[in-house]
Design an enzyme around this catalytic site. Structure first.
Site, PDB file in Angstrom:
ATOM      1  N   ARG A  87      16.171   1.324  -4.223  1.00 27.00           N
ATOM      2  CA  ARG A  87      14.681   1.297  -4.557  1.00 27.00           C
ATOM      3  C   ARG A  87      14.371   2.861  -4.694  1.00 27.00           C
ATOM      4  O   ARG A  87      14.054   3.424  -3.793  1.00 27.00           O
ATOM      5  CB  ARG A  87      14.032   0.701  -3.246  1.00 27.00           C
ATOM      6  CG  ARG A  87      12.488   0.660  -3.330  1.00 27.00           C
ATOM      7  CD  ARG A  87      11.736  -0.001  -2.118  1.00 27.00           C
ATOM      8  NE  ARG A  87      10.489   0.125  -1.740  1.00 27.00           N
ATOM      9  CZ  ARG A  87       9.729   1.071  -1.374  1.00 27.00           C
ATOM     10  NH1 ARG A  87      10.490   2.086  -0.477  1.00 27.00           N
ATOM     11  NH2 ARG A  87       8.690   1.085  -1.424  1.00 27.00           N
TER      12      ARG A  87
ATOM     13  N   SER B 209       8.640 -10.237  -4.524  1.00 25.91           N
ATOM     14  CA  SER B 209       7.893 -10.324  -3.015  1.00 25.91           C
ATOM     15  C   SER B 209       6.540 -11.003  -2.958  1.00 25.91           C
ATOM     16  O   SER B 209       5.898 -11.254  -4.096  1.00 25.91           O
ATOM     17  CB  SER B 209       7.302  -8.700  -2.970  1.00 25.91           C
ATOM     18  OG  SER B 209       8.329  -7.785  -3.339  1.00 25.91           O
TER      19      SER B 209
ATOM     20  N   LYS C  49       7.278   1.835   3.989  1.00 31.49           N
ATOM     21  CA  LYS C  49       6.003   1.668   3.125  1.00 31.49           C
ATOM     22  C   LYS C  49       4.840   1.388   3.977  1.00 31.49           C
ATOM     23  O   LYS C  49       4.865   0.678   4.907  1.00 31.49           O
ATOM     24  CB  LYS C  49       6.250   0.539   2.137  1.00 31.49           C
ATOM     25  CG  LYS C  49       5.418   0.416   1.140  1.00 31.49           C
ATOM     26  CD  LYS C  49       5.856  -0.390   0.188  1.00 31.49           C
ATOM     27  CE  LYS C  49       4.726  -1.019  -0.906  1.00 31.49           C
ATOM     28  NZ  LYS C  49       5.166  -1.858  -2.125  1.00 31.49           N
TER      29      LYS C  49
HETATM   30  C1  LIG Z   1      13.620  -7.759  -0.766  1.00 30.12           C
HETATM   31  C2  LIG Z   1      12.368  -7.000  -1.299  1.00 30.12           C
HETATM   32  N1  LIG Z   1      11.319  -7.722  -0.885  1.00 30.12           N
HETATM   33  C3  LIG Z   1      10.047  -7.118  -1.055  1.00 30.12           C
HETATM   34  C4  LIG Z   1      10.025  -5.928  -1.802  1.00 30.12           C
HETATM   35  C5  LIG Z   1       8.891  -5.082  -2.283  1.00 30.12           C
HETATM   36  O1  LIG Z   1       8.545  -5.149  -3.402  1.00 30.12           O
HETATM   37  P1  LIG Z   1       7.223  -4.568  -4.131  1.00 30.12           P
HETATM   38  O2  LIG Z   1       6.072  -5.463  -3.265  1.00 30.12           O
HETATM   39  O3  LIG Z   1       7.428  -4.492  -5.576  1.00 30.12           O
HETATM   40  O4  LIG Z   1       7.165  -3.165  -3.655  1.00 30.12           O
HETATM   41  P2  LIG Z   1       7.965  -1.947  -3.808  1.00 30.12           P
HETATM   42  O5  LIG Z   1       9.168  -2.123  -3.158  1.00 30.12           O
HETATM   43  O6  LIG Z   1       8.299  -1.893  -5.389  1.00 30.12           O
HETATM   44  O7  LIG Z   1       7.388  -0.717  -3.507  1.00 30.12           O
HETATM   45  C6  LIG Z   1      11.350  -5.209  -1.847  1.00 30.12           C
HETATM   46  N2  LIG Z   1      11.393  -4.241  -2.959  1.00 30.12           N
HETATM   47  N3  LIG Z   1      12.566  -5.939  -1.857  1.00 30.12           N
HETATM   48  C1  LIG Z   2       9.160  -1.993   0.637  1.00 31.05           C
HETATM   49  C2  LIG Z   2       8.888  -2.920   1.391  1.00 31.05           C
HETATM   50  N1  LIG Z   2       8.185  -4.238   0.942  1.00 31.05           N
HETATM   51  C3  LIG Z   2       7.863  -4.987   2.066  1.00 31.05           C
HETATM   52  C4  LIG Z   2       6.941  -6.187   1.774  1.00 31.05           C
HETATM   53  O1  LIG Z   2       6.767  -6.701   2.567  1.00 31.05           O
HETATM   54  O2  LIG Z   2       6.779  -6.457   0.616  1.00 31.05           O
HETATM   55  S1  LIG Z   2       8.439  -4.352   3.228  1.00 31.05           S
HETATM   56  C5  LIG Z   2       8.934  -3.021   2.727  1.00 31.05           C
HETATM   57  C6  LIG Z   2       9.643  -2.175   3.577  1.00 31.05           C
HETATM   58  C7  LIG Z   2      11.059  -2.373   4.000  1.00 31.05           C
HETATM   59  O3  LIG Z   2      11.408  -1.376   4.748  1.00 31.05           O
HETATM   60  P1  LIG Z   2      11.630  -1.125   6.522  1.00 31.05           P
HETATM   61  O4  LIG Z   2      12.804  -2.119   7.021  1.00 31.05           O
HETATM   62  O5  LIG Z   2      12.254   0.278   6.493  1.00 31.05           O
HETATM   63  O6  LIG Z   2      10.404  -1.434   6.983  1.00 31.05           O
END
Ligand SMILES: Cc1ncc(COP(=O)(O)OP(=O)(O)O)c(N)n1
Ligand SMILES: Cc1nc(C(=O)O)sc1CCOP(=O)(O)O
Ligand SMILES: [Mg+2]
Length: 497
Positions: free
Chosen positions: A327, A396, A425
């Site tokens: 990512r 997502s 995020k």
């Molecule tokens: C496994 C998984 N789930 C959710 C996300 C989030 O994707 P998205 O909403 O496109 O946000 P970004 O990660 O692109 O900022 C993910 N990356 N992986």
């Molecule tokens: C990139 C991202 N997407 C989300 C969603 O809910 O769509 S949560 C997330 C962040 C996941 O990282 P951490 O485990 O450090 O919180």
């Protein structure tokens, strides 16, 4: 030897089953009527509704009370056959003739049915276009007569057979979604399609549909191919029935046009719905296989790792992480592609799956196992154009509606979150554990809960129904990614999938 329709055969078998279930010892007349009314769109049910009798009310009354023991089924068959010869010049009798024979088998039963609003005479009055009736003004009632060959009736015969075939296929698919996939949403979707078929059938003038119902004269009913008996697995059963459903819908659409553009359009919409279901039902099975044992999914961003990315990845894989996502949100493409190729090599060595975030083009160029897409990224359909049919596509979701849409779009797995505030995020809204509960109950696709999940709160996420999680900071900022992965994986594997 009596020639009966498949509908009559089903009714006789159904009546026996009912008698057995009730521990009644003997088949009663009410068992036959209940079995004849089993199919909502069957001839007897349509007839009763046509004369203004509520089928559910009849079912309720017959289930509640005891009815007389039926004579031997051969006696009923003789009476039905005689009725059919007398009124249709045809020894092959249908369910309506059988219903009349059942009603006439006992005066007491006939009286109790009369109290419910129907008698054999009343049914006959709609079915027979008698001499005396011919003088009456033409009404909907008179055209129930079976003997009138019209272009509409010819088309309706095809429609009738195709509606039946489509409904049967949909029923098989509903059982597959319910009992094999154990998927609440897809079960509901197939059920709605089945109801859509029934509603489309209602658009036909009932006189035409009922007049056409002569399944036993359909030469196709006896023609079977050897392949009809070969099914390698439940998934194969689903594929065969999806094809059957689509073929029937195509036939319905074409012949439906004889009754005007409205019916043709309704049926076309149902056919497209069947294609969508095909994708969801078949993809679900395949992706579940590939992700069957995947429980711990790690999102890695190079700059976020406290150590090097490759070390973090290898350690976490040693600790039990099953899937890795690269990512990188703002990395220039010239940097991203070589990094993605490196990650591909490292994940291959570690024997784990590799997903690229946001970018199907990069995923394809580095031969990743798939891509992950958010609600603002390109669609699953467009990603498939880039990747082809095999790579995994994750989506997502932040609400149950988005989960349903992702399933219909053909997602292979789903991210559900954010569950808790995240260091990786920022979010304004947290659907939280309620969403974990709702999403995991809604679909049988692999779902990964994510957002702020770590060792201190994973038990809550599991208690809410999650069997798989995705984490980022919990691994990339850990001093010991192997141990961090082990703890999360151990918590997950405590609960069976
Ligand atoms: C496994 C998984 N789930 C959710 C996300 C989030 O994707 P998205 O909403 O496109 O946000 P970004 O990660 O692109 O900022 C993910 N990356 N992986
Ligand atoms: C990139 C991202 N997407 C989300 C969603 O809910 O769509 S949560 C997330 C962040 C996941 O990282 P951490 O485990 O450090 O919180
Ligand atoms: Mg994204």
């Amino acid at each position: 030897m009596h020639q009966t329709s498949p509908g009559v055969e089903r009714a006789v078998a159904g009546a026996r089953d009912r008698a057995e279930q009730a521990g009644a010892g003997a088949v009663r007349l009410g068992h036959y009527v209940l079995a004849l009314l089993e199919e909502d769109e069957g001839r007897p049910a349509v007839l009763l509704e046509h004369i203004g009798v509520s089928v559910p009310a009849v079912r309720g009354a017959l289930r509640a009370g005891e009815t007389p023991v039926a004579p031997d089924v051969a006696v009923l068959f003789n009476a039905a056959r005689a009725w059919s010869i007398a009124h249709r010049h045809d020894p092959e009798f249908l369910t309506d003739a059988f219903l009349i024979a059942v009603l006439r088998a006992s005066d007491a039963f006939r009286a109790s049915c009369a109290a419910l609003g129907f008698t054999p005479e009343r049914l006959e009055s709609v079915l027979i276009k008698s001499e005396s009736r011919a003088a009456e003004p033409v009404s909907e009632v008179t055209v129930f007569a079976i003997t009138e060959p019209t272009a509409e009736v010819d088309a309706a015969r095809v429609l009738d057979a195709s509606f039946n075939r489509a409904r049967e296929a949909a029923r098989v698919l509903e059982d597959y979604a319910r009992f094999v996939l154990d998927d609440r949403f897809l079960t509901q979707e197939v059920k709605e399609l089945r109801h859509g078929l029934a509603a489309a059938a209602q658009k036909l003038p009932p006189r035409v549909l009922v007049a056409s119902r002569e399944t036993l004269r359909d030469v196709g009913t006896t023609a079977t191919a050897a392949s009809e008996y070969e099914r390698a697995s439940p998934a194969h059963v689903a594929v065969v029935n999806l094809k059957r459903l689509q073929e029937s819908l195509r036939s319905l659409e074409e012949f439906g046009k004889v009754f005007g553009p409205d019916l043709g359009r309704t049926l076309e919409a149902l056919r497209y719905r069947a294609y969508t279901l095909e994708r969801a039902l078949t993809i679900g099975a395949g992706s579940r296989e590939r992700l069957a044992t995947a429980r711990l999914y790690v999102l890695l961003t190079r700059a976020q790792c406290v150590a090097s990315l490759d070390w973090t990845l290898r350690e976490a894989a040693r600790g039990g992480a099953d899937v890795f996502q690269l990512r990188e949100k703002g990395m220039p493409d010239r940097e991203l592609l070589p990094l993605a190729r490196d990650v591909r090599a490292w994940t291959r060595e570690a024997g784990v799956l590799f997903i690229v975030n946001d970018r199907p083009d990069i995923a394809r160029l580095c031969d990743a196992d798939g891509v992950h897409l958010g609600q603002d990224d390109i669609t699953v359909k467009d990603a498939r154009r880039v990747l082809g049919p095999d790579p995994l596509i994750g989506v997502s979701t932040h609400s149950v509606e988005q989960v349903r849409q992702a399933v219909l779009d053909g997602a292979d797995y789903i991210g559900i979150g954010p569950t808790f505030p995240s260091k990786t995020k920022a979010f304004d809204r947290f659907p939280g554990l309620d969403f974990v509960r709702a999403a995991t109950a809604e679909t049988a696709l692999p779902t990964f809960a994510l957002g702020g999940i770590g060792a201190r709160n994973i038990a809550e996420v599991i208690a809410a129904g999650a069997r798989r999680v995705a984490v980022s900071a919990a691994i990339s900022t850990a001093d010991d990614p192997e141990r961090a992965a082990q703890v999360l994986k151990a918590a997950l594997t405590h609960s069976p999938l």
